[in-house]
Structure formats: C-alpha cells, structure tokens
Enzyme design. Structure first.
Site: not given
Length: 391
Positions: A190, A192-194
């Site tokens: 997704f 916003t993930k790292t």
C-alpha cells in the site's frame, strides 16, 4: 485555510519528492512493461518476486494484488478449514481479522503486550480453544511481535504460526526476515508502507514450496500455468477454487524502482524517529514513545510509522490539524468491539491493553521525504498543546 497555514502544512504522508528523484528508473521499468505487452502477472511481477526473495531471504515470493488477499490466500494455502479458529490480536487493522473470515475461518481475539503492541503469548494461551489451529502475530508500527514466546505457546497448543507481516518489510529476528519464522507471512505495498506502490499490491513470502505453489495457483483462478484452461485443482488436495488476485506489472515496476533505495529509506526513517524522540522527551501528556524492547536485542525494527501514546489524543490531533499537521489514529476501535464482530459477544474491558492503545495511540508524520525541520515543527506544536508554549 489561510495561505500562511497552507504554506506550513506537514502532510501525514507524501512521496512526491521520492518519485521525482526515481522517475527515470521508474519510467524505464514501465516502458519495459509496455514493450512486453503483458500488464498483469507478467515478466515484471516475476522480476519483483525474485528481487524480494533476494532481499528477504525467502525461498518463495508470490505477488498478489493486496496485503489483505495475501493473508487470505496464505491461510487457505496453509490448510485452514471452514470453522477453524485463528487467534489474532484485538488491536490491529481490520484485515488481520477479516482475512480469517474471508478464508473461511473464525477469528479468536487475544490481548496485546502494552509495549510492543504484539500478541501477548499468555493471552493467546488463555483464549485458544479446541478448534484453534492457527495463531497470527501482527508486527505493528516499528517492532516485531514476541515470536519466541508465541512460538513456544504455538508448539504447546499445536498451532500453526502465520505472520501478518504486512507492515514489516526490513524487520528481522536473529537475521530471519519477518514472515519467515512460521509457515509464511505477507507483505503489503500500500502506498504509505515502507516499500509502497502507487496503488494496492501485496505478496506472500514463505520457505515452504507447497504453500508457495498453492498460493500461486489460488491467485490465478486455480491455474498452475499461464494457459487459459489449465484448472487441475490444488496439489494439496483441497480442490479449492481460486480467485483473481494477480499483481499488476505497473505496480511491480514502481516497486522495483523503489526497492534499490529501501535500505536508505529505512535509515532515513530511523533518523526521523530519533529526532522525534529528542523533541518529545519529557513532554507531559506524551505517555509513551516507541522504542525497541530491551529483551529483544536480536530484533531489527523498522519505523513504518511513528506512533506515540498521548493523553487527550483526539484533542491533540485536532490541535495539530489546526496547524496544518496531518496525523492518523491507529486504531480508534479495537477489533473485538467492531460492529462486524459483535456476534462474538465481546464487551469493553475484555482486552484492556488493546483498548488502552486504541484510546491513546496517534501516528505522526514519518516518511523519507519529511524534512527534519518539519519534525521539529510537529514537536513544537505538541509541546504547545501540553505546555502552552507558542509554536
């Protein structure tokens, strides 16, 4: 919003600067997708799977279209049967429990440890009944769950460990990547993930070839090959019908471009986290700052988000929003009190640590594009809320 506030806005998340710098290599990967002429489940997805296997050390990586689908297909591939119970934390994103239902199982909630937000092994032992077959630790925010303690409980109760490692790319335990300490785990990409895509994408990671083969078939309508009519059923004998959960090659292209700088991004996130820790140390009302638990020196954490526990959480979030600072609340209602699980009969007070976290946790902006000066602005605004200082 005034022009002055607009100019000072600190978004909760943005990756515009990242993509500006990465556009040349991203474009090269996307052009290759176009030239290959296959835009889903194609060469670029296979290239990403191999690159992720090299990064994580997994024997097998299977790309799918979301972290949620990765959990559903992993549970099915591990042999979850209708009605099987899966112990999950009461404090997590809804997908940790809804994936169990979507796979045909029944979630059983347990409390979390108050420090690391992972499943409490003692609570797992207390709630697991005769129908429990799986335990699903969730690695939240910046820290792995207590995999040593959970593995011990799982052995004693004959439970299979399936990791919700959706937030945990880069996290390791004694050198082993998150998701590879049980039957398998998942990754979410997704945005916003790292390691984030430009839309939804996910993966299953495992060292078990049968699980990998089964997930690979389930994601593609039960097909083992890439032909139109090859539906031989699942080799594990379940005869399960598959779904359409193939990863888009454009998302794989974006992730390949970003994977090369993942470790640099992780280091940058750690720098930002230290800046927050320095800026918020000793502030009344800030109850807890994230840290690596001393008893888990063998754990490598990664700051996916920077979550603090605070008094008057919602008032603070409104105060920060009024100063153009974005935040997120993880998670305002614990899973056992969600309306969709009301049939399980839980009441407030059943899982006190999960409920306390739901009342107090607030995520502050944290992403590689974030300037240190913006971290200082966030800290100053928080001090102004609790101490009356002018921010």
């Amino acid at each position: 919003m005034t022009a002055e506030v607009s100019a000072l806005t600190v978004p909760f998340f943005t990756q515009s600067a990242t993509f500006s710098g990465l556009w040349p290599i991203t474009r090269r990967h996307i052009v290759e997708v176009i030239q290959n002429g296959k835009y889903s489940h194609g060469r670029k997805v296979l290239e990403l799977e191999r690159a992720l296997a090299a990064y994580t050390g997994a024997a097998h990586v299977v790309g799918v279209n979301s972290g949620t689908d990765a959990l559903v297909l992993l549970l099915r591939a591990c042999g979850l049967r209708p009605g099987d119970e899966v112990v999950v934390p009461a404090f997590s994103f809804i997908a940790s429990a809804s994936s169990v239902v979507l796979a045909g199982g029944e979630p059983v909630f347990a409390d979390i440890e108050p420090d690391g937000y992972g499943l409490d092994p003692a609570s797992v032992a207390a709630v697991a009944g005769p129908r429990a077959r799986f335990v699903m630790p969730v690695h939240l925010f910046h820290h792995l769950a207590d995999l040593t303690g959970l593995a011990e409980v799982a052995r004693g109760l004959d439970l299979t460990v399936v990791e919700d490692s959706a937030e945990a790319i880069g996290m390791r335990h004694n050198g082993a990547h998150a998701g590879l300490l049980g039957a398998g785990g998942v990754l979410s990409f997704f945005p916003t993930k790292t390691l984030g895509a430009l839309g939804d994408a996910g993966a299953v990671i495992t060292n078990d070839p049968v699980i990998a083969e089964t997930v690979g078939a389930l994601r593609h309508h039960g097909r083992f090959g890439r032909t139109i009519d090859n539906f031989p059923g699942i080799s594990t004998g379940t005869g399960a019908v598959g779904v359409n959960s193939k990863m888009d090659d454009v998302q794989a292209a974006v992730l390949l471009a970003k994977l090369d700088r993942l470790e640099a991004d992780i280091r940058r996130r750690a720098v930002l986290a230290r800046r927050y820790a320095d800026g918020l140390a000793g502030v009344p009302g800030v109850r807890k700052l994230p840290s690596v638990l001393p008893r888990r020196a063998s754990v490598r954490g990664v700051f996916y988000v920077y979550v603090v526990e605070v008094d008057r959480r919602d008032e603070l979030a409104a105060h920060l929003a009024g100063r153009g600072i974005g935040t997120e609340t993880y998670y305002p209602t614990p899973l056992h009190l969600q309306p969709c699980f009301a049939r399980l009969g839980h009441r407030p007070g059943d899982f006190p640590h999960a409920e306390a976290a739901s009342r107090r946790t607030l995520a502050l902006p944290l992403y590689p594009d974030l300037p240190l000066g913006d971290v200082d602005r966030v800290c100053a605004a928080i001090r102004s809320f609790y101490l009356g200082e002018r921010a």
